[in-house]
Write a protein that holds these residues in place. Structure first.
Motif, mmCIF file in Angstrom:
data_model
loop_
_atom_site.group_PDB
_atom_site.id
_atom_site.type_symbol
_atom_site.label_atom_id
_atom_site.label_comp_id
_atom_site.label_asym_id
_atom_site.label_seq_id
_atom_site.Cartn_x
_atom_site.Cartn_y
_atom_site.Cartn_z
ATOM 1 N N ARG A 122 11.124 5.388 26.707
ATOM 2 C CA ARG A 122 12.113 5.299 25.626
ATOM 3 C C ARG A 122 12.871 3.987 25.746
ATOM 4 N N THR A 123 13.006 3.325 24.621
ATOM 5 C CA THR A 123 13.697 2.032 24.591
ATOM 6 C C THR A 123 14.908 2.040 23.667
ATOM 7 N N ALA A 124 15.126 3.134 22.955
ATOM 8 C CA ALA A 124 16.240 3.211 22.009
ATOM 9 C C ALA A 124 16.762 4.643 21.960
ATOM 10 N N THR A 125 17.972 4.795 21.453
ATOM 11 C CA THR A 125 18.619 6.102 21.319
ATOM 12 C C THR A 125 17.795 7.028 20.418
ATOM 13 N N GLY A 126 17.743 8.323 20.764
ATOM 14 C CA GLY A 126 16.971 9.236 19.937
ATOM 15 C C GLY A 126 17.169 10.691 20.312
ATOM 16 N N ASN A 127 16.467 11.554 19.605
ATOM 17 C CA ASN A 127 16.494 12.997 19.837
ATOM 18 C C ASN A 127 15.100 13.494 20.169
ATOM 19 N N HIS A 147 15.315 13.838 35.541
ATOM 20 C CA HIS A 147 14.747 12.969 36.573
ATOM 21 C C HIS A 147 14.418 11.622 35.934
ATOM 22 N N VAL A 148 15.138 10.573 36.329
ATOM 23 C CA VAL A 148 14.861 9.228 35.845
ATOM 24 C C VAL A 148 13.797 8.632 36.763
ATOM 25 N N LEU A 149 12.638 8.328 36.209
ATOM 26 C CA LEU A 149 11.478 7.917 36.999
ATOM 27 C C LEU A 149 11.340 6.407 37.109
ATOM 28 N N SER A 150 11.760 5.691 36.092
ATOM 29 C CA SER A 150 11.727 4.218 36.150
ATOM 30 C C SER A 150 12.736 3.647 35.177
ATOM 31 N N VAL A 151 13.255 2.472 35.535
ATOM 32 C CA VAL A 151 14.245 1.757 34.714
ATOM 33 C C VAL A 151 13.858 0.290 34.681
ATOM 34 N N SER A 152 13.863 -0.294 33.496
ATOM 35 C CA SER A 152 13.660 -1.737 33.384
ATOM 36 C C SER A 152 14.551 -2.280 32.287
ATOM 37 N N GLY A 153 14.771 -3.598 32.308
ATOM 38 C CA GLY A 153 15.627 -4.248 31.325
ATOM 39 C C GLY A 153 16.658 -5.123 31.999
ATOM 40 N N LEU A 159 21.146 4.938 30.569
ATOM 41 C CA LEU A 159 20.625 6.103 29.868
ATOM 42 C C LEU A 159 21.600 7.264 30.038
ATOM 43 N N THR A 160 22.035 7.852 28.930
ATOM 44 C CA THR A 160 22.872 9.051 28.965
ATOM 45 C C THR A 160 22.162 10.144 28.181
ATOM 46 N N THR A 211 20.022 -4.667 27.427
ATOM 47 C CA THR A 211 19.115 -5.636 26.820
ATOM 48 C C THR A 211 17.686 -5.316 27.239
ATOM 49 N N THR A 212 16.792 -5.177 26.268
ATOM 50 C CA THR A 212 15.388 -4.795 26.478
ATOM 51 C C THR A 212 15.246 -3.629 27.455
ATOM 52 N N PRO A 213 15.982 -2.533 27.246
ATOM 53 C CA PRO A 213 15.901 -1.402 28.184
ATOM 54 C C PRO A 213 14.627 -0.582 27.968
#
Length: 224
Positions: A122-127, A147-153, A159-160, A211-213
């Protein structure tokens, strides 16, 4: 890498046999407990590998979620808050180096559903997609794990995740039931909301900034 995962639950048997039992033993349930065990091939080098994660978590209480490999939304999932009580590694000469781990629950373990699949970035807010669960009766809880498995940006990707409910799949009037702490790195959280909750439809929602999350994460929820 893991190649085995086992989930077990039990309730203590308490004997209440008496003179009015008509010759039959009578039992009631005592304390309940659950246990999760896993094993696989040893890997290390960074926080995403088994050895690093299990050593750092040994003796701590945190979220455990069990679901099928390559899970999709609405697939079955078991989730609980558990003590990582045992971790072993190593084997015989010539073996692929094995590991085994075991965790004992500190909360109930609902048989729930996947609310967000682990393989979708996921790169943007959503449902997320609406998933139907039982209503939460008085004395029960809605449980949810993240469980947050990976983060980049760059520029502090954040992420909330929230868990909302509604009385229909269309989510015309959603109510937020659980809000996880904002996540900026790999890790896990588990929370619960006490019943009664009469809604029977639930979904995960997420707010992403930076930025570029890009985030890979797993959400599961269930009622117990």
């Amino acid at each position: 890498m893991s190649n085995k995962l086992e989930v077990a639950a039990e309730v203590e048997e308490k004997d209440t046999t008496n003179f009015g039992s008509a010759g039959w033993s009578e039992m009631i349930g005592g304390l309940a407990s659950t246990k999760i065990s896993g094993e696989g091939q040893w890997e290390a080098a960074d926080a995403s590998k088994v050895d690093n994660a299990q050593w750092s978590g040994l003796g701590g209480v945190g979220p455990w979620t069990a679901c099928p490999n390559g899970s999709n939304v609405n697939d079955v999932a078991w989730l609980t808050n558990a003590l990582t009580a045992n971790y072993q590694l190593g084997g015989s000469v010539g073996d692929v180096a094995p590991w085994t781990a075991e965790a004992s629950s500190s909360w109930a373990m609902p048989r729930g559903r996947v609310g967000h699949p682990p393989g979708t970035a996921r790169t943007a807010t959503g449902n997320g997609t609406a998933v139907q669960l039982p209503a939460v009766a008085a004395g029960q809880y809605l449980y949810a794990s993240l469980h947050v498995l990976s983060v980049s940006g760059t520029s502090s990707p954040t992420l909330t995740v929230t868990i909302g409910s509604d009385d229909s799949a269309g989510f015309a009037s959603p109510v937020t039931r659980i809000t996880f702490n904002a996540a900026t790195a790999r890790g896990g959280q588990i929370m619960r909301a006490v019943g009664p909750i009469t809604d029977t439809w639930y979904r995960a929602s997420w707010t992403i900034s930076g930025t570029t999350p890009s985030f890979l994460f797993l959400v599961a929820f269930g009622v117990k």
